[in-house]
Design an enzyme around this catalytic site. Structure first.
Site, PDB file in Angstrom:
ATOM      1  N   HIS A 491    -114.479  34.151  86.567  1.00  0.00           N
ATOM      2  CA  HIS A 491    -113.046  34.839  86.698  1.00  0.00           C
ATOM      3  C   HIS A 491    -112.919  36.069  87.133  1.00  0.00           C
ATOM      4  O   HIS A 491    -111.894  36.730  87.535  1.00  0.00           O
ATOM      5  CB  HIS A 491    -112.198  34.686  85.467  1.00  0.00           C
ATOM      6  CG  HIS A 491    -110.762  34.229  85.755  1.00  0.00           C
ATOM      7  ND1 HIS A 491    -110.145  34.620  87.034  1.00  0.00           N
ATOM      8  CD2 HIS A 491    -109.716  33.829  84.854  1.00  0.00           C
ATOM      9  CE1 HIS A 491    -108.979  34.193  87.004  1.00  0.00           C
ATOM     10  NE2 HIS A 491    -108.438  33.642  85.810  1.00  0.00           N
ATOM     11  N   ASP A 495    -110.431  34.123  91.455  1.00  0.00           N
ATOM     12  CA  ASP A 495    -108.934  33.616  90.960  1.00  0.00           C
ATOM     13  C   ASP A 495    -108.877  32.167  90.838  1.00  0.00           C
ATOM     14  O   ASP A 495    -109.387  31.504  91.351  1.00  0.00           O
ATOM     15  CB  ASP A 495    -107.825  34.415  91.892  1.00  0.00           C
ATOM     16  CG  ASP A 495    -107.880  35.997  92.047  1.00  0.00           C
ATOM     17  OD1 ASP A 495    -108.473  36.490  90.818  1.00  0.00           O
ATOM     18  OD2 ASP A 495    -107.517  36.435  92.834  1.00  0.00           O
TER      19      ASP A 495
END
Length: 520
Positions: A491, A495
């Protein structure tokens, strides 16, 4: 004939070194594998052996000069033939007969000469190995290239052949010992029937001469590495406290570092022992007798370390979806016989998933990227890792440039690398450089899982079991062959939108494989 002496591979991310010391000068006679010079990098000290016997000609790179990988260091004129024996004559006095006998053998090793069995190059980023099995014992006679032992690294097994014919004189690294790349495994005596004890008989004389001639104070007629002398002075260690791994027991800089670390660990062992044993629950005597304790293999230790490092480093998150495999199964059933007849390999599901992932990675390139410090490195290619279970653990062979391959080429590569992985024949190069990974837990019956990233990659796709489930299609409930898909991603770089988009593109391509042909 002239042989070039060049800078060897220095290791991952190391492109240059400094010439620290030349142990020979132009005109000196050298034997094959005799140490010529020492290079120092910002990480390790590297010894450069003679690639052939002969006479040292021109030294191209003098002490203090900086040289790159594969740069020319010097030249050797072959056929001049000198072995190390004439050097021993000048030290031992008037033992002319033995010197003449040694020098009379030409380029081959003289009978009775000592030959070191060294740890071979283990591959990029691999610095040590464990001695797994010795196939020979002290006193055994071996032929040149006959296998002596097997080493186990965290990636592959490496066989060590005999560098020459002779007799095993001494085994320096027993089974279970950890050895460094370039370290010494054993000492052989060349020629048939040479007695191993000859080495010990000469030892007192060598020790006496070295006491006055060599400044190392180590009791050996071997000059320790300059960087090692400096490190020992800084750490307050004597040469007797350090076990040398260089040629003829020469102490290297990394040996000093290991000795320092060992001393530190020993000092703290008594205070840390209760804490180390605390995670293990108490076991009753009757249960303990039924337990079996087996040391983890280096491969299993590396798997454990890398997976935990991945969890600790990456901000890992997993997103899920499901795919109707009906279209792929119908297409496969329709063409599998023709595919096998033409290409000589079966048409499986992995080629469809590989092509679908390559297609999706072009649209969401951050899933195919990696983080390097504060930079994001985008890959304009796809080296697809295919996780494969083996009897010794999970390995990930890499199919290079999978994005430019067709279905047949992908299936052939997967079949070939899978077979080599199960046989333990994969090279380290075949398991490095992957940019994305596919893991198929469905072959073991897994219905749902969250795969762990294979660092430094930013994405891994988990495939699962195909199972008939009730689905609503055009307002009707029908049974469809469904598979859960899981994408674990970093992450920090990917995204949620990008991860979901990637997984949807894979789903779309599999539910309608024609989209792959139309690049949609």
């Amino acid at each position: 004939m002239t042989t070039e002496v060049r800078v060897p591979t220095l290791g991952e991310s190391v492109s240059e070194a400094t010439v620290a010391t030349w142990f020979k000068k132009p005109g000196d006679s050298v034997a094959q594998d005799e140490m010529l010079c020492e290079l120092e990098t910002d990480k390790v000290t590297v010894e450069v052996p003679a690639p052939a016997a002969g006479t040292l000609g021109e030294i191209v790179a003098a002490e203090g000069e900086t040289v790159g990988v594969d740069a020319l260091l010097a030249t050797i004129s072959e056929g001049e033939g000198a072995a190390p024996a004439p050097k021993e004559k000048s030290k031992a006095g008037d033992d002319g007969d033995s010197a003449a006998a040694a020098s009379g053998s030409g380029d081959s090793a003289p009978s009775g000469a000592s030959i070191d069995v060294m740890v071979p190059t283990l591959g990029e980023s691999v610095s040590e190995a464990t001695v797994s099995t010795w196939f020979k014992q002290v006193g055994d006679t071996v032929a040149q290239d006959e296998m002596l032992c097997e080493l186990e690294t965290d990636k592959v097994s490496v066989e060590v052949p005999a560098p020459a014919a002779g007799t095993i004189g001494e085994i320096l690294a027993a089974e279970g010992d950890t050895v460094q790349a370039g370290g010494k495994l054993a000492v052989m005596t060349s020629g048939e029937g040479a007695a191993p004890a000859a080495k010990s008989d000469d030892a007192p004389a060598a020790a006496q001469s070295s006491g006055s001639d060599s400044g190392s104070g180590s009791g050996k007629d071997v000059e320790n590495a300059p960087s090692a002398k400096k490190a020992m002075a800084e750490k307050g260690l004597s040469p007797d406290q350090v076990q040398g791994s260089g040629r003829d027991g020469r102490v290297m800089k990394e040996d000093v570092a290991r000795a320092t670390a060992a001393a530190t660990s020993a000092a703290a062992a008594s205070s840390e022992q209760p804490a180390q044993s605390s995670p293990r629950a108490p076991v009753s005597a009757e249960d303990a007798s039924r337990e079996e304790r087996v040391k983890m293999t280096r491969l299993r230790q590396t798997i454990a370390r890398r997976l935990k490092d991945s969890q600790n480093t990456a901000a890992m998150l997993t997103t899920y979806n499901e795919v109707d495999m009906g279209a792929v199964m119908d297409l496969r059933n329709e063409y599998k016989d023709e595919f096998l007849k033409k290409h000589g390999v079966k048409l499986g599901f992995m080629s469809f998933f590989t092509k679908a992932c390559c297609h999706a990675l072009k649209e969401v390139p951050e899933v195919n990227a990696e983080i390097d410090g504060t930079d994001i490195v985008y890959k304009n290619f796809v080296h697809m890792g295919i996780a494969t279970g083996t009897p010794t653990g999970l390995v990930v062979p890499v199919i290079r440039d999978a994005d430019s391959m067709g279905f047949a080429a992908i299936e052939k590569a997967i079949a070939e690398k899978g077979a080599r992985a199960r046989d333990g024949k994969l090279s380290m190069a075949e398991m490095q450089g992957g940019t994305f990974t596919i893991s198929n837990g469905g072959v073991y019956g897994s219905l749902m899982s969250s795969p762990i990233l294979n660092p430094p990659q930013s994405g891994i796709l988990g495939m699962h079991k195909i199972q008939q489930r009730p689905m609503v299609v055009n307002g009707e409930i029908v049974a469809r062959p469904m598979m859960y898909l899981a994408l674990s991603y970093d992450h920090r770089i990917v995204d949620g939108k990008g991860a979901v988009t990637f997984l949807v593109r894979v789903k779309d391509a599999l539910e309608d494989p024609r989209r792959l042909l139309m690049d949609l």
